[in-house]
Design an enzyme around this catalytic site. Sequence first.
Site, PDB file in Angstrom:
ATOM      1  N   HIS A 186     -42.959  -4.815   1.515  1.00  0.00           N
ATOM      2  CA  HIS A 186     -41.914  -3.962   0.966  1.00  0.00           C
ATOM      3  C   HIS A 186     -42.407  -3.084   0.233  1.00  0.00           C
ATOM      4  O   HIS A 186     -41.650  -1.871   0.331  1.00  0.00           O
ATOM      5  CB  HIS A 186     -41.261  -4.692   0.466  1.00  0.00           C
ATOM      6  CG  HIS A 186     -40.666  -5.902   1.156  1.00  0.00           C
ATOM      7  ND1 HIS A 186     -40.000  -6.978   0.939  1.00  0.00           N
ATOM      8  CD2 HIS A 186     -40.784  -5.788   2.297  1.00  0.00           C
ATOM      9  CE1 HIS A 186     -39.787  -8.024   1.747  1.00  0.00           C
ATOM     10  NE2 HIS A 186     -40.465  -7.393   2.694  1.00  0.00           N
TER      11      HIS A 186
ATOM     12  N   HIS B  30     -35.094  -4.516   9.193  1.00  0.00           N
ATOM     13  CA  HIS B  30     -35.894  -4.488   8.414  1.00  0.00           C
ATOM     14  C   HIS B  30     -36.930  -5.308   8.795  1.00  0.00           C
ATOM     15  O   HIS B  30     -38.248  -4.914   8.349  1.00  0.00           O
ATOM     16  CB  HIS B  30     -34.979  -6.629   7.591  1.00  0.00           C
ATOM     17  CG  HIS B  30     -36.248  -6.709   6.488  1.00  0.00           C
ATOM     18  ND1 HIS B  30     -36.689  -6.806   5.223  1.00  0.00           N
ATOM     19  CD2 HIS B  30     -37.349  -7.813   6.246  1.00  0.00           C
ATOM     20  CE1 HIS B  30     -37.769  -7.222   4.650  1.00  0.00           C
ATOM     21  NE2 HIS B  30     -38.156  -7.762   5.425  1.00  0.00           N
TER      22      HIS B  30
ATOM     23  N   ASP C 261     -40.682  -3.946   7.973  1.00  0.00           N
ATOM     24  CA  ASP C 261     -41.886  -3.831   7.745  1.00  0.00           C
ATOM     25  C   ASP C 261     -42.699  -2.786   8.628  1.00  0.00           C
ATOM     26  O   ASP C 261     -43.962  -3.027   7.897  1.00  0.00           O
ATOM     27  CB  ASP C 261     -42.073  -5.304   8.272  1.00  0.00           C
ATOM     28  CG  ASP C 261     -41.033  -6.447   7.036  1.00  0.00           C
ATOM     29  OD1 ASP C 261     -41.216  -6.289   6.041  1.00  0.00           O
ATOM     30  OD2 ASP C 261     -40.704  -7.617   7.943  1.00  0.00           O
TER      31      ASP C 261
ATOM     32  N   HIS D 107     -45.647  -8.925  11.427  1.00  0.00           N
ATOM     33  CA  HIS D 107     -46.485  -8.413  10.717  1.00  0.00           C
ATOM     34  C   HIS D 107     -48.463  -8.677  11.364  1.00  0.00           C
ATOM     35  O   HIS D 107     -48.661  -7.684  11.402  1.00  0.00           O
ATOM     36  CB  HIS D 107     -46.937  -9.284   9.256  1.00  0.00           C
ATOM     37  CG  HIS D 107     -45.682  -9.574   8.537  1.00  0.00           C
ATOM     38  ND1 HIS D 107     -45.389  -8.152   7.986  1.00  0.00           N
ATOM     39  CD2 HIS D 107     -44.653 -10.048   7.647  1.00  0.00           C
ATOM     40  CE1 HIS D 107     -44.548  -8.214   7.093  1.00  0.00           C
ATOM     41  NE2 HIS D 107     -43.609  -9.522   7.096  1.00  0.00           N
TER      42      HIS D 107
ATOM     43  N   HIS E  51     -79.296  26.503  38.507  1.00  0.00           N
ATOM     44  CA  HIS E  51     -79.056  25.327  37.942  1.00  0.00           C
ATOM     45  C   HIS E  51     -78.514  23.708  38.064  1.00  0.00           C
ATOM     46  O   HIS E  51     -77.494  23.249  37.764  1.00  0.00           O
ATOM     47  CB  HIS E  51     -78.365  26.000  35.989  1.00  0.00           C
ATOM     48  CG  HIS E  51     -78.923  25.379  34.822  1.00  0.00           C
ATOM     49  ND1 HIS E  51     -78.194  23.991  34.541  1.00  0.00           N
ATOM     50  CD2 HIS E  51     -80.477  25.143  33.864  1.00  0.00           C
ATOM     51  CE1 HIS E  51     -79.220  23.620  32.904  1.00  0.00           C
ATOM     52  NE2 HIS E  51     -79.837  24.597  33.162  1.00  0.00           N
TER      53      HIS E  51
END
Length: 466
Positions: free
Chosen positions: A82, A264, A268, A291, A369
């Site tokens: 928060h 909210h 987070d 989370h 080459h």
Amino acid sequence: MAYKQAKQHTIDREISLEGVGLHTGQKVKMTFKPAPENTGYVFKRMDLEGEPQIEADVSYVVNTQRGTNLEKNGVKIQTSEHVLAACVGLDIDNILIELDASEPPIMDGSSKFFVEALEKAGVVAQEAEREEFVVDQVISYHDEKSGSEIIVMPADEYQVTAMVDFGTQVLGTQNASISHLSEFKDEIANARTFSFLHELEALLDHGLIKGGDLNNAIVYVDKEINEETLKKLRKAFERDNIAVKQNGILDNLTLHYPNEAARHKLLDVVGDLALIGTRIRGKVIANKPGHYVNTEFAKKMAKIIKAEKRNNVPKIDLDQKPMMDVNDIMDILPHRSPFLLVDKIYSCTDSCVIGMKNVTMNEPFFVGHFPGKPVMPGVLQVEAMAQTGGILALKSVPDPENYLTYFMKIDNVRFKQQVVPGDTLIFKLELLAPIRRGICQMQGYAYVNGKLATEAVLMAQIVKSK
């Protein structure tokens, strides 16, 4: 698209708040203090010997149960998200967060009071430019166990969408979005944390949320509530009466928004992704965020950004009009086909130049080459790098068409990737010291497919040709 680089920001003066930690129940004083450029977000435990510091870095995440918890050398910071969300939401890059306990105060369960304090302290610009990771492809993380997924895709600025689906009657599908960080303060900051009643009972039974009262969390009632449960809640929150509203939440609070839970969750996400340590220019879409998935995605992003920094890959849009095309380059460099080995210059400052060469099958050196498996000779990669550096060197004289650059020295040459027909070589050369007496020393890099192919330190001399 060309992006304007923003300046870093900190706060003008220190400011303090006091409260209790949600899970520890401990009284805590938190002080925000200004921090120097390139500090980032740093927590400092004032209550411990030596006042140890913990950087807000995803590598220190040790637990994501009911919050994002950090630990470094045995020193802990709990429920960091928060506070970090408030710092990001106000466009702050550098700040010291002092605490006399392990957990910031929960306040009302949102970022509102942190935002208000930081605004009162004043947000001020610093001299250094902000480092930013510009997303140029979709990056995703999926958690099979929960079905949660976070992706980030290209966008002109940092944008976030959170979509939640709890599968319950009281709280079903919701979403919330911000298209610019300036919306965080008014649209997201005051969205409060929440819990379901069955989770709340379990937390109480395990002695958690000791700092909880019914003013800092929305409680959604997702089960039949009996007298035993009511008694337990009345005791825990020291209330004579507790009831359930018609919208299915306990009667302590009124929702700020119908989708406050989704807002909210977005808060987070912003706080957890602050642990990446680098600002993101891209659109984040989080489906069923939490989370754990937030921080796992942050770890993946931090790893990608670290690899890109290590490779030092320049960000350019190959479709944009170059600063110099091949005709402009030939006005300055004397080289001509087949020995002109740079096609475009995309940028050239006083200390850095970025150029490009398209490697085609028609290159004359492919004829002999390794004709069965053609590879661009390493010495020609270095030559192409040097020609790009010649543009930078000749920028230091007013009439570059009258000067030549000659190699004096090549050091620390390393070849790391093969360059083959169809590749696009990107060159970046940076001055290692100011040009003096016509001597130019540069660190050179050549990239293919986003990876470092060749590097070398080049020294050249600028000589008048006429």
